[in-house]
Motif scaffolding. Sequence first.
Motif, mmCIF file in Angstrom:
data_model
loop_
_atom_site.group_PDB
_atom_site.id
_atom_site.type_symbol
_atom_site.label_atom_id
_atom_site.label_comp_id
_atom_site.label_asym_id
_atom_site.label_seq_id
_atom_site.Cartn_x
_atom_site.Cartn_y
_atom_site.Cartn_z
ATOM 1 N N TYR A 83 -6.118 1.251 8.125
ATOM 2 C CA TYR A 83 -5.556 1.993 7.255
ATOM 3 C C TYR A 83 -5.680 2.822 5.815
ATOM 4 O O TYR A 83 -5.751 4.222 6.546
ATOM 5 N N GLU A 84 -6.651 2.096 5.107
ATOM 6 C CA GLU A 84 -7.341 3.026 4.248
ATOM 7 C C GLU A 84 -7.819 4.100 4.265
ATOM 8 O O GLU A 84 -8.161 4.491 4.244
ATOM 9 N N ILE B 176 -3.646 10.338 3.104
ATOM 10 C CA ILE B 176 -1.793 10.446 2.817
ATOM 11 C C ILE B 176 -1.546 10.008 0.875
ATOM 12 O O ILE B 176 -2.249 8.963 1.187
ATOM 13 N N LYS B 177 -0.988 10.330 0.380
ATOM 14 C CA LYS B 177 -0.803 10.147 -1.111
ATOM 15 C C LYS B 177 0.587 10.531 -0.855
ATOM 16 O O LYS B 177 1.403 10.758 -0.161
ATOM 17 N N HIS C 224 -5.281 4.502 -1.126
ATOM 18 C CA HIS C 224 -5.831 3.353 -2.093
ATOM 19 C C HIS C 224 -5.364 3.113 -3.075
ATOM 20 O O HIS C 224 -6.150 3.635 -3.956
ATOM 21 N N ASP D 63 -5.882 6.987 6.109
ATOM 22 C CA ASP D 63 -4.441 7.479 4.973
ATOM 23 C C ASP D 63 -5.515 8.340 4.160
ATOM 24 O O ASP D 63 -5.306 9.210 4.079
ATOM 25 N N ASN E 287 4.221 10.870 4.754
ATOM 26 C CA ASN E 287 2.970 10.032 5.117
ATOM 27 C C ASN E 287 4.115 8.569 5.727
ATOM 28 O O ASN E 287 2.851 7.960 6.452
ATOM 29 N N PRO F 295 2.489 0.274 2.863
ATOM 30 C CA PRO F 295 1.068 1.289 2.613
ATOM 31 C C PRO F 295 -0.003 0.809 2.187
ATOM 32 O O PRO F 295 -0.923 1.411 3.063
ATOM 33 N N HIS F 296 -0.259 -0.463 1.123
ATOM 34 C CA HIS F 296 -1.551 -0.926 1.232
ATOM 35 C C HIS F 296 -1.902 -1.652 0.472
ATOM 36 O O HIS F 296 -1.292 -2.559 0.379
ATOM 37 N N ARG G 272 1.490 7.235 9.500
ATOM 38 C CA ARG G 272 1.855 5.890 9.104
ATOM 39 C C ARG G 272 2.040 5.612 10.761
ATOM 40 O O ARG G 272 1.969 4.514 11.828
#
Length: 445
Positions: free
Chosen positions: A327-328, A336-337, A32, A331, A345, A175-176, A349
């Motif tokens: 979540y962080e 997951i980037k 993130h 990921d 991705n 996503p973040h 998720r």
Amino acid sequence: MPKIMNATGAKSRTSNGNGGEHFDIEVPDTAHQISRDSWFQVAFVLTTGINNAYVLGYSGTVMVPLGWVGVIGLILASAISLYANILVAKLHEFGGKRHIRYRDLAGFLYGRKAYCVTWGLQYVNLFMINCGFIILAGSALKAVYVLFKDDHTMKLPYFIAIAGLVCAVFAIGVPHLSALGIWLGVSTILSLIYIIIAMVLSAKDGVKTPHSRDYEIKGSSLSKLFTITAAAANLVFVFNTGMLPEIQATVKQPVVKNMVKALYFQFTLGLLPMYAVMFIGYWAYGSSTSTYLLNNVSGPVWVKALANISAFLQTVICLHIFASPSYEYMDTKFGIKGGTFVLKNLMFRIMARGGYLAVSTLLSALLPFLGDFMSLTGAVSTIPLTFILANHMYYKAKNDKLNTMQKLWHWLNVVFFSLMSVAATIAAIRLIVVDSKNFHVFADL
């Protein structure tokens, strides 16, 4: 200034902060984004966190068990919460490293076991908070339904399931934490809508019936003791997120100065809406105040529907804030980037965040006792994370710079809040047992 590392998943040999044994611990590597947000945006994240739809329950879950003495309790709790949060904020760059997760800071100071225990406590804290959010969102949807069709065909568990699905869709698309952006502004508008409506309609009802309110704390002496003890845990739940380092990770340099500014905003202007709706609601309905204030108010159907829909939508946004550490972790763990809607991705998720929220939704529907969730969360995790750990971490980190009175002060805090945590946990478990006898699982409250 400490070097901020990219999402490499690297490990580093670090000291436990006391010159002792070295061990492997994660440094600020994350999938993130960090150091992207102004202090003002972070202040809005914090303010959103305390003015979420939970405020519609505080009149019933905090004020009813404590009575008007709760006003003093809230003021004291806000002061000690600000103090404890500033302690944690000042340790964000301790030891030449930036600790972007609560567990990283604990691990750096105490060792690997503390890292794992802190992560466990924080996970439980945020998981239970998110279960409460889903219960709230489901309750708001049900309240809208009942306004137009009170046939009892749709039960609360159904609405909780719908709320969980909407939360999952939002979590997959954002996503973040830093990506919330404009959603924070939307959240603020939604909060103002339901808070203002709840205040105005409550005040209107209170003026209409000035002599029919009862502020007496109900129950036997033993029952009052347990209820008041559990409500004391709710006092600290009201003001604290249990994820301050994770939020501080998003703020731009200088991270300590900017975070302290954000905290002062949260605990001054940020508290005013919450206090207003809490006190006006209790004043209007007394000991009969519901754990969801909009169930008490009378007024035009469309106005009540607007308030409930706003509460539902704001809860979806706010849950994302409190779920972001989980979540962080997922990921970063699985690398997951990149783009939000890259197929890999997106599928990850859907599976990871969808699974997390599916479990949260199931538990929420199974035991939809909102006040009990708040009490247990405050007792088991919020008090240890925010007060016990914060004071002892600061004591350990700054030990050589503190005088005898300062050291004693921190130890008094550790002991007092440890005893409070144990007592509140017992009281909260008792409440859950009692409510479980009064209501069956998947209850339609």
